[in-house]
Design an enzyme around this catalytic site. Structure first.
Site, PDB file in Angstrom:
ATOM      1  N   PHE A 124       4.785  38.873   4.027  1.00 31.93           N
ATOM      2  CA  PHE A 124       6.116  38.957   3.421  1.00 31.93           C
ATOM      3  C   PHE A 124       6.310  40.364   2.840  1.00 31.93           C
ATOM      4  O   PHE A 124       5.421  40.883   2.145  1.00 31.93           O
ATOM      5  CB  PHE A 124       6.262  37.890   2.335  1.00 31.93           C
ATOM      6  CG  PHE A 124       7.662  37.767   1.830  1.00 31.93           C
ATOM      7  CD1 PHE A 124       8.624  37.123   2.586  1.00 31.93           C
ATOM      8  CD2 PHE A 124       8.036  38.312   0.615  1.00 31.93           C
ATOM      9  CE1 PHE A 124       9.943  37.015   2.131  1.00 31.93           C
ATOM     10  CE2 PHE A 124       9.349  38.219   0.155  1.00 31.93           C
ATOM     11  CZ  PHE A 124      10.299  37.567   0.914  1.00 31.93           C
ATOM     12  N   ASP A 196      -1.477  34.659  -1.355  1.00 30.03           N
ATOM     13  CA  ASP A 196      -0.106  34.315  -1.732  1.00 30.03           C
ATOM     14  C   ASP A 196       0.143  32.889  -1.229  1.00 30.03           C
ATOM     15  O   ASP A 196       0.093  32.621  -0.021  1.00 30.03           O
ATOM     16  CB  ASP A 196       0.869  35.319  -1.087  1.00 30.03           C
ATOM     17  CG  ASP A 196       2.314  35.073  -1.497  1.00 30.03           C
ATOM     18  OD1 ASP A 196       2.648  33.933  -1.860  1.00 30.03           O
ATOM     19  OD2 ASP A 196       3.122  36.029  -1.411  1.00 30.03           O
ATOM     20  N   TYR A 221       9.958  28.149  -7.017  1.00 32.38           N
ATOM     21  CA  TYR A 221      11.266  27.622  -6.564  1.00 32.38           C
ATOM     22  C   TYR A 221      11.261  27.037  -5.164  1.00 32.38           C
ATOM     23  O   TYR A 221      12.272  26.541  -4.709  1.00 32.38           O
ATOM     24  CB  TYR A 221      12.344  28.716  -6.658  1.00 32.38           C
ATOM     25  CG  TYR A 221      11.962  30.060  -6.044  1.00 32.38           C
ATOM     26  CD1 TYR A 221      11.967  30.263  -4.678  1.00 32.38           C
ATOM     27  CD2 TYR A 221      11.594  31.129  -6.863  1.00 32.38           C
ATOM     28  CE1 TYR A 221      11.626  31.486  -4.131  1.00 32.38           C
ATOM     29  CE2 TYR A 221      11.250  32.365  -6.334  1.00 32.38           C
ATOM     30  CZ  TYR A 221      11.271  32.536  -4.962  1.00 32.38           C
ATOM     31  OH  TYR A 221      10.926  33.749  -4.434  1.00 32.38           O
ATOM     32  N   LYS A 222      10.116  27.100  -4.455  1.00 30.12           N
ATOM     33  CA  LYS A 222      10.097  26.563  -3.088  1.00 30.12           C
ATOM     34  C   LYS A 222       9.671  25.100  -3.136  1.00 30.12           C
ATOM     35  O   LYS A 222      10.411  24.258  -3.627  1.00 30.12           O
ATOM     36  CB  LYS A 222       9.187  27.410  -2.213  1.00 30.12           C
ATOM     37  CG  LYS A 222       9.654  28.862  -2.061  1.00 30.12           C
ATOM     38  CD  LYS A 222       8.675  29.642  -1.218  1.00 30.12           C
ATOM     39  CE  LYS A 222       8.986  31.123  -1.164  1.00 30.12           C
ATOM     40  NZ  LYS A 222      10.158  31.447  -0.358  1.00 30.12           N
ATOM     41  N   ARG A 370      14.663  29.084  11.125  1.00 27.75           N
ATOM     42  CA  ARG A 370      13.521  28.518  10.410  1.00 27.75           C
ATOM     43  C   ARG A 370      13.908  27.165   9.816  1.00 27.75           C
ATOM     44  O   ARG A 370      14.972  27.025   9.216  1.00 27.75           O
ATOM     45  CB  ARG A 370      13.203  29.508   9.293  1.00 27.75           C
ATOM     46  CG  ARG A 370      11.872  29.401   8.656  1.00 27.75           C
ATOM     47  CD  ARG A 370      11.625  30.612   7.780  1.00 27.75           C
ATOM     48  NE  ARG A 370      12.412  30.600   6.556  1.00 27.75           N
ATOM     49  CZ  ARG A 370      11.998  31.055   5.374  1.00 27.75           C
ATOM     50  NH1 ARG A 370      10.786  31.568   5.262  1.00 27.75           N
ATOM     51  NH2 ARG A 370      12.767  31.037   4.312  1.00 27.75           N
TER      52      ARG A 370
HETATM   53  C1  LIG Z   1       5.209  34.880   0.898  1.00 25.31           C
HETATM   54  C2  LIG Z   1       6.213  35.211  -0.159  1.00 25.31           C
HETATM   55  N1  LIG Z   1       5.831  35.898  -1.245  1.00 25.31           N
HETATM   56  C3  LIG Z   1       6.710  36.216  -2.225  1.00 25.31           C
HETATM   57  C4  LIG Z   1       8.027  35.833  -2.129  1.00 25.31           C
HETATM   58  C5  LIG Z   1       9.053  36.175  -3.174  1.00 25.31           C
HETATM   59  O1  LIG Z   1       8.604  36.769  -4.296  1.00 25.31           O
HETATM   60  P1  LIG Z   1       9.524  36.818  -5.610  1.00 25.31           P
HETATM   61  O2  LIG Z   1       9.438  35.454  -6.238  1.00 25.31           O
HETATM   62  O3  LIG Z   1       8.955  37.878  -6.427  1.00 25.31           O
HETATM   63  O4  LIG Z   1      10.920  37.084  -5.173  1.00 25.31           O
HETATM   64  C6  LIG Z   1       8.458  35.093  -1.026  1.00 25.31           C
HETATM   65  C7  LIG Z   1       9.870  34.672  -0.935  1.00 25.31           C
HETATM   66  O5  LIG Z   1      10.332  34.052  -0.043  1.00 25.31           O
HETATM   67  C8  LIG Z   1       7.530  34.779  -0.026  1.00 25.31           C
HETATM   68  O6  LIG Z   1       7.910  34.100   1.046  1.00 25.31           O
END
Ligand SMILES: Cc1ncc(COP(=O)(O)O)c(C=O)c1O
Length: 411
Positions: A124, A196, A221-222, A370
């Protein structure tokens, strides 16, 4: 009409009771819980109570009376259970990007003397951007080296690599790394591993302790359903706690913030990874959302996630070639997370046409549509309907309209 296979699968679904715990609009099939989880019903009342009683009436006293001050640790401990981490090793705070800055800095500090950070081109973007920023900030010439494909990673692990930084489940393709095997291979070379978990926490069982992972971060939030912009989380393996100071040395990471001492003395526990005042409203929403998980059997969750994905892939197989949809997600269940993605021409317009018909997924540039499968609130009948609507959108070319080509700021 729902076919017998979907009906039977729904009848024997041990997780179907959870759908009633979420607020979902009629006529929407929500295939984007991998981006923003749906609203758990009790979150509404809990946040309203926090606003009206705790903030409105108790005012500043609520830092103690409602224990706002320990929300990061309390919420962290709830998340810890979902990711195989012990109590006291996870805190909720800030955003995933900021937490990555903290743990990556700490990992590089622990492995000083080595010059490389290894990751993937397909990681990402924020992860790669933060790694670039950390390397620049440290000013020690760290080099970010990126694998073209997951299979290339093992041969890139040499004695000059300080940190391997990977996303467990790829945001675009849904490819899932073997966390235990990769962590073991990295450790054999003295490399620390940062995972991550944005697309795995709440999507499947995760075992950070079993994998002996060093650091982890992820989104609230996911799949954790904490709401838009919810606080993120971070994990530090207890053997690294206190061994190195993370650089965002704000007062909430201090040993005794309310002593108002002049110098920074970090807390010895996971609190050291906090920085400033917790975002209470977001933290309360996430805390409440996490209560859903008390009753969830994580193995059943994974089984259903795989079954929903298989059902979708098989359904799309019947017409994907005719309309140029190419599956970019591994077919083998153990190699994928809880999403299925296709590359295709006109993907953005196709997704907009689907959304107009109530099937909400998303689009990732340049050409990926997706679909996320959240086992807590999706049924097999939902997936069956989504397949039929996608087929109809492609067959009738209803996507071929200027209205569906207007790009939103968020895709
Ligand atoms: C793998 C991954 N890391 C990090 C993030 C987002 O990070 P942040 O919460 O800092 O916006 C996402 C967002 O979709 C993601 O898919």
């Amino acid at each position: 009409m729902t076919n017998t296979k979907a009906k039977l699968a729904d009848l024997s679904d041990p997780l179907k009771i959870f759908q009633a715990r979420f607020e979902l609009p009629d006529n929407v099939i929500y295939l984007d819980g991998n981006s923003l989880g749906a609203l758990p019903k009790t979150v509404k009342q809990r946040v309203a109570k926090t606003i009206s009683e705790e903030w409105g009436e108790q005012l500043i006293r609520s830092w103690n009376t409602a224990d706002w001050v320990h929300l990061p640790q309390r919420v962290g401990n709830k998340i810890a259970r979902l990711i195989g981490a012990p109590e006291g090793s996870v805190v909720a705070a800030d955003s995933t990007s900021i937490n990555l800055f903290k743990v990556l800095s700490a990992a590089l500090g622990l492995n000083a003397g080595r010059g490389k950070i290894v990751s993937e081109k397909e990681n990402f973007p924020t992860d790669l951007y933060i790694a670039e920023g950390v390397a620049k900030q440290l000013g020690k010439g760290h080099q970010l080296v990126l694998a073209d494909r997951p299979d290339d990673i093992p041969q890139m692990l040499d004695s000059d690599v300080a940190v391997l930084m990977l996303t467990h489940v790829n945001y675009r393709t849904g490819y899932r790394h073997d966390m235990a095997a990769i962590t073991r291979a990295a450790h054999e070379k003295g490399i620390l591993v940062v995972w991550d978990l944005a697309h795995s926490a709440g999507a499947m069982p995760v075992d950070l302790t079993g994998a002996n992972a060093d650091f982890a971060i992820g989104c609230g939030y996911k799949y954790l359903n904490g709401g838009p912009g919810a606080p993120a989380f971070l994990y530090v393996n207890p053997r690294h706690q206190g061994a190195f100071n993370q650089p965002l040395s704000g007062w909430f990471g201090h040993r005794s913030p309310f002593n108002f001492e002049t110098g920074y003395v970090p807390s010895e526990g996971i609190e050291q990874y906090l920085c400033g005042t917790p975002q209470v409203l977001g933290m309360v929403a996430l805390d409440e959302a996490l209560s859903v998980w008390d009753d969830v059997d994580m193995e059943a969750l994974r089984d259903k996630s795989i079954a929903l994905g298989d059902y979708f892939i098989e359904g799309i197989d019947a017409f994907s070639a005719e309309y140029g949809l190419e599956l970019v997600t591994p077919r083998e269940a153990e190699k994928r997370g809880s999403q299925v993605s296709y590359s295709c021409e006109n993907g953005y317009a196709i997704m907009q046409a689907l959304i107009a018909r109530g099937v909400i997924g998303d689009f990732r540039a340049p050409d990926i549509i997706r679909f996320g499968f959240t086992p807590l609130y999706l049924s097999f009948a939902d997936v069956e309907k989504a397949i039929a609507i996608l087929q109809d959108v492609l067959k009738t070319r209803s996507w071929d309209s200027d209205a569906y080509r207007v790009l939103g700021a968020v895709t």
